[in-house]
Design an enzyme around this catalytic site. Sequence first.
Site, PDB file in Angstrom:
ATOM      1  N   CYS A 384       0.835  -1.201   0.000  1.00 44.00           N
ATOM      2  CA  CYS A 384       0.000   0.000   0.000  1.00 44.00           C
ATOM      3  C   CYS A 384       0.878   1.263   0.000  1.00 44.00           C
ATOM      4  O   CYS A 384       1.512   1.525  -1.002  1.00 44.00           O
ATOM      5  CB  CYS A 384      -1.008  -0.048   1.139  1.00 44.00           C
ATOM      6  SG  CYS A 384      -2.493   0.894   0.738  1.00 44.00           S
ATOM      7  N   HIS A 510      -3.529  -5.229   0.354  1.00 47.37           N
ATOM      8  CA  HIS A 510      -2.941  -5.767   1.589  1.00 47.37           C
ATOM      9  C   HIS A 510      -2.961  -7.297   1.576  1.00 47.37           C
ATOM     10  O   HIS A 510      -3.939  -7.894   2.035  1.00 47.37           O
ATOM     11  CB  HIS A 510      -3.742  -5.285   2.802  1.00 47.37           C
ATOM     12  CG  HIS A 510      -3.599  -3.832   3.072  1.00 47.37           C
ATOM     13  ND1 HIS A 510      -2.719  -3.336   4.002  1.00 47.37           N
ATOM     14  CD2 HIS A 510      -4.213  -2.763   2.539  1.00 47.37           C
ATOM     15  CE1 HIS A 510      -2.810  -2.014   4.023  1.00 47.37           C
ATOM     16  NE2 HIS A 510      -3.705  -1.638   3.143  1.00 47.37           N
ATOM     17  N   GLU A 512      -1.417  -9.265   3.437  1.00 47.12           N
ATOM     18  CA  GLU A 512      -1.307  -9.824   4.803  1.00 47.12           C
ATOM     19  C   GLU A 512      -2.654 -10.225   5.387  1.00 47.12           C
ATOM     20  O   GLU A 512      -2.736 -11.134   6.205  1.00 47.12           O
ATOM     21  CB  GLU A 512      -0.579  -8.839   5.726  1.00 47.12           C
ATOM     22  CG  GLU A 512      -1.318  -7.556   6.106  1.00 47.12           C
ATOM     23  CD  GLU A 512      -1.176  -6.422   5.097  1.00 47.12           C
ATOM     24  OE1 GLU A 512      -0.860  -6.697   3.924  1.00 47.12           O
ATOM     25  OE2 GLU A 512      -1.394  -5.251   5.479  1.00 47.12           O
TER      26      GLU A 512
HETATM   27  N1  GLN Z   1      -2.212   6.618   2.748  1.00 43.61           N
HETATM   28  C1  GLN Z   1      -2.244   5.847   1.533  1.00 43.61           C
HETATM   29  C2  GLN Z   1      -3.583   5.977   0.818  1.00 43.61           C
HETATM   30  O1  GLN Z   1      -4.578   6.314   1.443  1.00 43.61           O
HETATM   31  C3  GLN Z   1      -1.887   4.397   1.795  1.00 43.61           C
HETATM   32  C4  GLN Z   1      -2.841   3.683   2.687  1.00 43.61           C
HETATM   33  C5  GLN Z   1      -2.289   2.390   3.231  1.00 43.61           C
HETATM   34  O2  GLN Z   1      -1.083   2.173   3.254  1.00 43.61           O
HETATM   35  N2  GLN Z   1      -3.142   1.540   3.741  1.00 43.61           N
HETATM   36  O3  GLN Z   1      -3.660   5.727  -0.347  1.00 43.61           O
END
Ligand code: GLN
Length: 541
Positions: A384, A510, A512
């Site tokens: 992310c 994600h 994970e």
């Molecule tokens: N802050 C970033 C976004 O909103 C990444 C979010 C995250 O890592 N879950 O796109």
Amino acid sequence: MDSKVKYIFVTGGVSSSLGKGIISASLAKLLQARGFSVTIQKLDPYINVDPGTLNPYEHGECYVTEDGAETDLDLGHYERFSNTFTSQANNVTTGRIYQNVINKERKGEYLGTTVQVIPHITDEIKRSVMLLGKTGKYDFVITEIGGTVGDIESFPFVETVRQMKWELGNDCAVVHLTLVPFLKAAGELKTKPTQHSVKTMLEQGVQPDIIVCRTEQSLNQGIKKKIAQFCNVQPTSVVESLDAQTIYEVPLLMKEEGLDTEVLRITHTEVPETMDLDNWSRFVTRLKNPKSEVNIGLVGKYVELKDAYKSINEAFIHGGVANECKVKVIDIHSEEIKEDTKEELLGKLDGILVAPGFGGRGIEGKIVAVNYARENNIPFLGICLGMQCAAIEFARNVLGHRKAHTTEIDKNTPDPVIDLMEDQKKIKNMGGTMRLGSYKCKLDTESITYGLYEEKLISERHRHRFEFNNMYREAFENEGVRLAGINPEEDLVEIIEIKEHPWFVGVQFHPEYKSTVRRPHPLFVGFVAAAINHRIKNQKA
Ligand code: GLN
């Protein structure tokens, strides 16, 4: 077997952090191993509608389900143990209960009556619990109640347990988790806190059926008998929960202690003849007997918090076991990574993971970490924000856009390689408004990722507002980036890889969240394997 759904409540007393989530997940695992279908739910007494707006300092990791619910991290344990998906219905807070009741009141659904904690709030809690039972999919619904009994906040939940126990009789059981401390000076285990905790429950009208005692020392029969006598339960219903080497051992310990058979006895459920825990036992044996070891750096701004990256740490355990390798996760604070510290902090690692996150604190350190991994051929996984940092680093140092950034942090960057998604631009409310939950992703069959998934169309969970900016696709590809995964519906870049690098993968989703004991996540399996190879190569050099 009685076909009625059985409702099991798990409450806690004496202290928080005793591991109700792990006990609930372990019970689910054991019942599942006996052939029952089980779901687990968490009721949280706080007033936030969900934990999505809480920062990790408050609440640890926010776990995201398939249907895009932002939930308590215990749901992660439920999925990792039971290998079944949870959903919004599996995590309900006081805030959500009140919101539902108030919405009904505004619609006039209470027909002029005074809306009260009892029966309206408790009825709404009951409805949330029974909702899972009514799906017809489960033999057992295990409901964990957050907090400890006696807290003002948990009162309506305990009251609901009282009512349901009364209404359901043998189709309901209450498991109460307490602490039996060992007093060094006296050389003794003490049962008094447990007695008091059960008394508190009795004052609220609930007699627990099973008492699980968290302890550092084994409870002898005398202690068990004493607890049984003072707390009105059978001695067989006093279950010891000894500190374990790993949480994955807890189901096996609970089996030895007969937690599941007690639940079956109390709910008048016939004990099936067979039980299949072989795969689980094999997993624990492999976990305890690794054949190799790697050091992987976890770069994030919350690394000092034990629970902030829970699912990542657990996914490393699963990926490690799949490779018969112990993954030592080295926590590296992103704010400490600078040009003059990077060698010392990152130089000896076999792999680098740059973690998800929000906001600007520590981001330059994350970008330095990506750069170090890219230039030194160290296996890299960016998740992310970690993937977004990889894109920024590439834009700055390979494409020469020195001021490239994400508009989350620099609104006026001349090169917004990461930018707000169109449908996020008009959003004002923070709660539940990100790109959340499961989305499809089509893989490039030439990619590392495809080699691991062995599937062309995957689906993974998201939690973000910003996105790789499609204006830069061509420039990235021309310089050796493989856009390895694309969301087919909206044409969004979900995965980037660097062709010339042995293992460099950035994912917008994600992975994970979807790693379980039964199905270790392919990306974590592949990442650990790459770290092992890197280590072997380095040792030879
Ligand atoms: N802050 C970033 C976004 O909103 C990444 C979010 C995250 O890592 N879950 O796109």
